[in-house]
Scaffold this motif. Structure first.
Motif, short mmCIF file in Angstrom:
data_model
loop_
_atom_site.label_atom_id
_atom_site.label_comp_id
_atom_site.label_asym_id
_atom_site.label_seq_id
_atom_site.Cartn_x
_atom_site.Cartn_y
_atom_site.Cartn_z
N GLN A 2 37.87 43.87 39.72
CA GLN A 2 38.37 44.38 38.15
C GLN A 2 39.38 43.80 37.47
OE1 GLN A 2 37.04 48.36 37.01
NE2 GLN A 2 38.18 48.70 39.25
N THR A 3 39.33 43.16 35.93
CA THR A 3 40.58 42.50 35.23
C THR A 3 40.22 43.55 33.73
OG1 THR A 3 40.35 40.08 36.35
CG2 THR A 3 41.28 40.41 33.79
N THR A 5 41.96 45.55 30.01
CA THR A 5 43.04 44.71 29.43
C THR A 5 43.17 46.28 28.29
OG1 THR A 5 42.64 42.43 29.02
CG2 THR A 5 43.77 43.61 26.79
N SER A 51 49.68 43.20 37.53
CA SER A 51 49.54 42.70 35.90
C SER A 51 50.04 41.50 36.16
CB SER A 51 50.07 44.32 35.57
OG SER A 51 51.79 44.32 35.96
N LEU A 72 45.15 31.73 33.09
CA LEU A 72 44.12 33.48 33.68
C LEU A 72 43.31 32.44 33.77
CD1 LEU A 72 44.73 36.20 33.53
CD2 LEU A 72 43.43 36.34 31.16
N LEU A 76 43.92 34.91 38.30
CA LEU A 76 42.32 35.22 38.41
C LEU A 76 41.95 34.41 39.81
CD1 LEU A 76 41.28 36.87 35.12
CD2 LEU A 76 42.76 37.81 36.26
N GLU A 80 41.34 36.88 43.12
CA GLU A 80 40.63 37.00 43.68
C GLU A 80 40.43 37.17 44.89
OE1 GLU A 80 37.04 36.92 41.84
OE2 GLU A 80 37.09 38.93 43.46
N VAL A 87 43.17 43.68 38.27
CA VAL A 87 44.53 43.00 37.57
C VAL A 87 44.34 43.27 36.27
CG1 VAL A 87 45.10 40.71 36.97
CG2 VAL A 87 43.20 41.26 39.17
N TRP A 88 45.32 43.82 35.53
CA TRP A 88 45.54 44.30 34.58
C TRP A 88 46.49 43.51 33.85
CZ3 TRP A 88 50.00 48.23 32.54
CH2 TRP A 88 49.29 49.03 31.46
N THR A 89 45.79 43.10 32.56
CA THR A 89 46.31 42.09 31.50
C THR A 89 46.97 42.21 30.14
OG1 THR A 89 44.00 41.06 30.71
CG2 THR A 89 44.84 40.34 32.96
#
Ligand code: AMP
Length: 282
Positions: A2-3, A5, A51, A72, A76, A80, A87-89
Motif C-alpha cells: 500500500q502507498t 499519503t 516512509s 517516486l 516504489l 515492492e 509506504v508512507w509519502t
C-alpha cells in the motif's frame, strides 16, 4: 504494497498491520543502502513500513532541498520487490501543519561533526523522526551506519523520550570501488565520482595504521587528512576521531573510535565513517 499519503489513511492501515512492525525512514531516491535496511526489517518483523519524505526542516538555507533528487515511481518499484507492506509519502503540509511550533532537540550529541557544520540539521531530524515514530508506532526502526551521528542522535532521543522502539543500525553499503552509496552521489560529475573514492581510502589508511598498532587519535586524524590532501578535487570540511557514543573528539591513545569526515567534491558534500576497535585476541 500500500502507498498512502494522508495521516488518517496511514493510522487506519497501521492499526491493521501484524506486529512487530519494522520501520525505515528515508528521503527517497533509494539505492541499495536503503533497500538493505528494508530487507533487514523484512527478515526481522511481521510488517515493514517505509516512509519517503524529503524533510525541509533538516536542510539549511544554503543546502540542496530544492535540488534533492526524487523518483517516486522507481522508489516504489524497488520497495515492492523488497517485500515492503506499506509506504508512507506524507506531504510537507501533513508533517508541518499551519501553526507548527513544537520541536524535539537533542543537545551535546548534536553539537560536533555534522551538527557543527549544519546548524539546525539535527533539530529537523529528531523532530521529524519523533513525529514519524509517533504515527507509525514501530517496534523496531532501522538506520544506516552511513549517517553515524544521526544513528547516535536517534538512539539518544529514543532513550531520552522513552519511545518503546529498538533502534537497529545497519552496515554502510558501498559501490564496488568503496564509495559509500548516497542519493547525493548522483550530483557528482565523472571526474568527481572517481575522486570520491578518497573518503573510503582515507578511512582505510587510518584503519591500517591502527591495525598495525598506532593508537594516537591525533595521528589517525593526520593519516586521514594526508590521504585526502593527495586528492586535488577533495576539500575536507572536518576529519574526526571521536567517541562512538558521545561523539566527543578524542586525544591521545584510543582503543575504540568513530573515524568520520565530511568532504566537498565540487559542490557536493560527501560524508563517510568507520568504527575502529582494538579486539584483543584470546
Ligand atoms: P536518507 O534517505 O539519506 O535519509 O537515508 C535513509 C536511511 O538510509 C538512513 O538511516 C541512512 O543512514 C540510510 N542509508 C543511507 N545510505 C546508506 C548506505 N550507503 N548504507 C546503509 N544505509 C544507508
Amino acid at each position: 504494497m500500500q502507498t498512502l499519503t494522508s495521516l488518517p489513511d496511514l493510522r487506519a492501515a497501521r492499526a491493521a498491520l501484524p506486529e512487530p512492525v519494522g520501520f525505515v525512514p528515508t528521503m527517497g531516491f533509494l539505492h541499495e543502502g536503503h533497500i538493505s535496511l528494508a530487507r533487514r526489517a523484512r527478515a526481522e518483523c511481521a510488517s515493514v513500513v517505509v516512509s519517503i519524505f524529503v524533510n525541509p526542516t533538516q536542510f539549511g538555507p544554503k543546502e540542496d532541498l530544492a535540488a534533492y533528487p526524487r523518483d517516486l515511481p522507481r522508489d516504489l518499484a524497488l520497495l515492492e520487490s523488497a517485500g515492503v507492506d506499506l509506504v508512507w509519502t506524507p506531504t510537507p503540509e501533513v508533517m508541518y501543519p499551519p501553526g507548527f511550533q513544537t520541536w524535539v532537540a537533542a543537545e551535546a550529541i548534536t553539537q560536533p561533526l555534522e551538527g557543527g557544520m549544519r546548524p539546525g540539521h539535527f533539530r529537523g531530524v529528531t523532530t521529524v523522526v519523533a513525529k514519524l515514530f509517533n504515527v507509525v508506532q514501530p517496534q523496531k526502526a532501522y538506520f544506516g551506519q552511513k549517517d553515524a551521528q544521526q544513528a547516535a542522535v536517534i538512539r539518544r532521543m529514543t532513550e531520552d523520550l522513552n519511545f518503546p522502539i529498538e533502534i537497529v543500525v545497519c552496515p554502510t553499503m558501498r559501490e564496488p570501488d568503496g564509495l559509500a552509496m548516497s542519493s547525493r552521489n548522483t550530483y557528482l560529475n565523472p571526474e568527481e565520482r572517481r575522486a570520491a573514492t578518497v573518503l573510503n581510502r582515507a578511512l582505510s589508511a587510518a584503519e591500517t595504521v591502527f591495525a598495525a598498532g598506532e593508537r594516537d587519535a591525533g595521528r589517525l586524524r593526520q593519516v586521514m587528512s594526508e590521504t585526502l590532501a593527495a586528492e586535488p578535487l577533495a576539500r575536507p570540511q572536518y576529519v574526526s576521531c571521536a567517541d562512538p557514543e558521545t561523539l566527543a573528539e578524542l586525544n591521545g591513545p584510543i582503543e575504540r573510535a568513530l573515524l568520520s569526515m565530511a568532504v566537498f567534491m565540487g559542490k557536493t558534500r560527501l560524508i563517510d565513517n568507520r568504527v575502529i576497535e582494538n579486539v584483543r585476541k584470546i
